[in-house]
Scaffold this active site. Sequence first.
Site, PDB file in Angstrom:
ATOM      1  N   THR A  28       0.323  -1.311  -0.078  1.00 11.05           N
ATOM      2  CA  THR A  28       0.351  -0.058  -0.326  1.00 11.05           C
ATOM      3  C   THR A  28       0.871   1.246  -0.173  1.00 11.05           C
ATOM      4  O   THR A  28       0.870   2.604  -0.449  1.00 11.05           O
ATOM      5  CB  THR A  28      -1.010   0.479   0.891  1.00 11.05           C
ATOM      6  OG1 THR A  28      -1.637  -0.988   1.013  1.00 11.05           O
ATOM      7  CG2 THR A  28      -1.932   1.229   1.296  1.00 11.05           C
TER       8      THR A  28
ATOM      9  N   TYR B 187      -8.270   0.958  -4.071  1.00  7.74           N
ATOM     10  CA  TYR B 187      -6.911   0.976  -4.796  1.00  7.74           C
ATOM     11  C   TYR B 187      -5.636   0.353  -4.945  1.00  7.74           C
ATOM     12  O   TYR B 187      -6.214  -0.928  -4.836  1.00  7.74           O
ATOM     13  CB  TYR B 187      -6.119   1.798  -3.460  1.00  7.74           C
ATOM     14  CG  TYR B 187      -5.344   1.538  -2.350  1.00  7.74           C
ATOM     15  CD1 TYR B 187      -6.352   1.150  -1.267  1.00  7.74           C
ATOM     16  CD2 TYR B 187      -4.583   0.427  -2.400  1.00  7.74           C
ATOM     17  CE1 TYR B 187      -6.352   0.114  -0.210  1.00  7.74           C
ATOM     18  CE2 TYR B 187      -4.164  -0.264  -1.262  1.00  7.74           C
ATOM     19  CZ  TYR B 187      -4.513   0.194   0.434  1.00  7.74           C
ATOM     20  OH  TYR B 187      -3.941  -1.229   0.776  1.00  7.74           O
TER      21      TYR B 187
ATOM     22  N   THR C 157       1.311  -4.413   4.236  1.00  9.19           N
ATOM     23  CA  THR C 157       1.210  -4.990   6.249  1.00  9.19           C
ATOM     24  C   THR C 157       0.770  -6.422   6.118  1.00  9.19           C
ATOM     25  O   THR C 157       0.329  -6.804   6.581  1.00  9.19           O
ATOM     26  CB  THR C 157       0.491  -4.121   6.367  1.00  9.19           C
ATOM     27  OG1 THR C 157      -0.799  -3.299   5.520  1.00  9.19           O
ATOM     28  CG2 THR C 157       0.745  -2.172   6.316  1.00  9.19           C
ATOM     29  N   ASP C 158       0.150  -6.502   4.904  1.00  5.80           N
ATOM     30  CA  ASP C 158      -0.811  -7.664   5.150  1.00  5.80           C
ATOM     31  C   ASP C 158      -0.166  -9.266   6.029  1.00  5.80           C
ATOM     32  O   ASP C 158      -0.148  -9.821   5.822  1.00  5.80           O
ATOM     33  CB  ASP C 158      -1.776  -8.578   3.934  1.00  5.80           C
ATOM     34  CG  ASP C 158      -2.488  -7.595   3.637  1.00  5.80           C
ATOM     35  OD1 ASP C 158      -3.183  -6.622   4.826  1.00  5.80           O
ATOM     36  OD2 ASP C 158      -3.315  -7.436   2.652  1.00  5.80           O
TER      37      ASP C 158
ATOM     38  N   LYS D 134      -1.522  -7.737  13.218  1.00  6.91           N
ATOM     39  CA  LYS D 134      -1.445  -6.750  12.229  1.00  6.91           C
ATOM     40  C   LYS D 134      -2.953  -7.238  12.625  1.00  6.91           C
ATOM     41  O   LYS D 134      -3.755  -8.365  12.996  1.00  6.91           O
ATOM     42  CB  LYS D 134      -1.637  -7.461  10.757  1.00  6.91           C
ATOM     43  CG  LYS D 134      -3.357  -5.932  10.386  1.00  6.91           C
ATOM     44  CD  LYS D 134      -2.794  -6.275   8.798  1.00  6.91           C
ATOM     45  CE  LYS D 134      -3.378  -5.259   8.227  1.00  6.91           C
ATOM     46  NZ  LYS D 134      -3.617  -5.161   6.567  1.00  6.91           N
TER      47      LYS D 134
ATOM     48  N   GLU E 290      -0.986 -36.097  27.803  1.00  8.47           N
ATOM     49  CA  GLU E 290      -1.171 -37.238  27.183  1.00  8.47           C
ATOM     50  C   GLU E 290      -1.149 -36.641  25.650  1.00  8.47           C
ATOM     51  O   GLU E 290      -0.422 -36.721  24.573  1.00  8.47           O
ATOM     52  CB  GLU E 290      -2.777 -37.364  27.171  1.00  8.47           C
ATOM     53  CG  GLU E 290      -3.991 -38.412  26.342  1.00  8.47           C
ATOM     54  CD  GLU E 290      -4.352 -38.480  26.945  1.00  8.47           C
ATOM     55  OE1 GLU E 290      -5.382 -37.821  27.508  1.00  8.47           O
ATOM     56  OE2 GLU E 290      -5.674 -39.070  25.833  1.00  8.47           O
TER      57      GLU E 290
END
Length: 336
Positions: free
Chosen positions: A30, A42, A106-107, A177, A295
Amino acid sequence: LLKKFYNWGLLLKKVSTKKPKIALLATGGTIAGLSKNSNFSYESGVLDIQTLLSCMGELNKVDIYTKQFSNIDSIEIDDKFWLKMLKEIHVLLQADFDAVVITHGTDTMEESAYFLSLCLQSDKSVILVGAMRPYDALSFDGAKNLYSAIVLASHKKTKGVMVVMNDKIFCPRALLKTHSLNVDTFSSLNYGDLGYIVGDQIFFNKIPDHKPAFNLNKAKSLARVDILYAYVNDHNAISARALFQSGTRAIVIGAMGCGNINKNLKQCLKELMKQGLIVVISSRVSMVRVVLSEEDKALGFISSGDLNPQKARILLSLVLSKTKDPKKIQEYFLKY
Ligand code: GLU
């Protein structure tokens, strides 16, 4: 007192007047996005790094070299991309750059940052930075974020991989995020932020030791690991079986709560583990802390500790180049 002055004298002689040399690797996201007059939508990864840099005016305290490494939406990143990026970073840091700044979507920022922090073979710094609003939006946050990243990269105390967004400095392992749209999206999971930036000033809370765990100099790919999200009504463990049938031999479960999965899924995983499946249990809860029963541990389930599924997937993928023994894999999860 004399001794104190003497030490200062020694120190001052060592202080170089050279400007920090910073390599700026642009990958897209971005921060390089354009909305082209649209109110919301965008395209990521459109602008080149020179244009992006020009919005900050003159940066005369640093020497900056730029490289357009790629110009993509970070959702397209894969392990080949990471290996190429790591190689490029090593070349730059060996070639006398003091630090590398990476502009990134940023993803998947938390995944790239965590991967680099595990594999960077250098004590110099690598700073990842991005934006939540595209370049031509009303409140583009990328210029300030990029400026902060350059300030952080120029700082003598900075080392290892760090992320800077919205004035805050983050450790890759803790980075999360938390909001899909808001500029204040990143938080530190479990540890707190590394610091805060105001203009040219940095206030560090802590600077973690950089401990590179994996040397990937010769690697051509990473082991396949998939993620399976636990959900209500998956009583036939359909996704687990489908993944195994399609070739998955290592899986991270985004389990419920502190690592809980329903009886049928557990039964299915137990059967698949006998056929060679490696299972790491993480959690779909944002503040992860997995606690396995004795377990489940004895059955060979591995706890991700406080790593979320996407980060546990990366660590498991790297560890598989060293061992396939669940007990040894568990030790890596306790350490990294
Ligand atoms: N999906 C885009 C990316 O990660 C947009 C997210 C962003 O950069 O903020 O590149």
